[in-house]
Scaffold this motif. Sequence first.
Motif, short mmCIF file in Angstrom:
data_model
loop_
_atom_site.label_atom_id
_atom_site.label_comp_id
_atom_site.label_asym_id
_atom_site.label_seq_id
_atom_site.Cartn_x
_atom_site.Cartn_y
_atom_site.Cartn_z
N THR A 28 -8.46 -4.91 -6.68
CA THR A 28 -9.65 -5.60 -6.18
C THR A 28 -9.25 -6.35 -4.92
N TYR A 29 -9.95 -6.11 -3.85
CA TYR A 29 -9.55 -6.62 -2.55
C TYR A 29 -10.36 -7.84 -2.14
N LYS A 30 -9.66 -8.90 -1.77
CA LYS A 30 -10.21 -10.06 -1.05
C LYS A 30 -11.46 -10.67 -1.67
N THR A 31 -11.53 -10.71 -2.99
CA THR A 31 -12.68 -11.34 -3.63
C THR A 31 -12.32 -12.70 -4.20
N ASN A 32 -11.05 -13.10 -4.10
CA ASN A 32 -10.64 -14.39 -4.63
C ASN A 32 -10.50 -15.41 -3.50
N GLU A 59 0.20 -10.08 -1.55
CA GLU A 59 -0.20 -10.52 -0.22
C GLU A 59 -0.89 -9.40 0.55
N GLY A 60 -0.48 -8.18 0.32
CA GLY A 60 -1.09 -7.05 0.99
C GLY A 60 -0.70 -5.76 0.30
N GLU A 61 -1.29 -4.69 0.69
CA GLU A 61 -0.99 -3.39 0.08
C GLU A 61 0.13 -2.71 0.86
N TYR A 62 1.26 -3.36 0.89
CA TYR A 62 2.45 -2.81 1.52
C TYR A 62 3.28 -2.12 0.45
N VAL A 63 4.07 -1.14 0.85
CA VAL A 63 4.85 -0.36 -0.11
C VAL A 63 5.75 -1.27 -0.93
N VAL A 66 3.72 -3.30 -3.62
CA VAL A 66 3.21 -2.50 -4.71
C VAL A 66 4.34 -2.02 -5.61
N VAL A 67 5.47 -1.62 -5.01
CA VAL A 67 6.63 -1.19 -5.81
C VAL A 67 7.12 -2.35 -6.66
N LEU A 68 7.15 -3.55 -6.12
CA LEU A 68 7.56 -4.73 -6.88
C LEU A 68 6.66 -4.92 -8.10
N ALA A 69 5.36 -4.78 -7.93
CA ALA A 69 4.43 -4.95 -9.05
C ALA A 69 4.58 -3.84 -10.08
N LEU A 70 4.84 -2.61 -9.64
CA LEU A 70 4.97 -1.49 -10.57
C LEU A 70 6.27 -1.51 -11.35
N GLU A 71 7.30 -2.09 -10.78
CA GLU A 71 8.59 -2.16 -11.49
C GLU A 71 8.52 -3.16 -12.59
#
Length: 71
Positions: A28-32, A59-63, A66-71
Amino acid sequence: MVCDIFWCHPDAVKLCNACNLVFLIDGTYKTNRYKLLLLDFVGVTPMGMTFSAGFAYLEGEYVNNVVLALE
């Protein structure tokens, strides 16, 4: 300054370890208030029920983010 954060309830960790076949990820983008990306991880049990596996503010949709969140 904290830019990325991931959190998960301890019971959700147990469910993730037991039911790790199907996960859905929604962004969900930029709704908070802080205009951050919210990733919501949802797992599905063998009985077809869903549970919240975890959440991440990025902070953003940087690789790297996102990798940090998926790990």
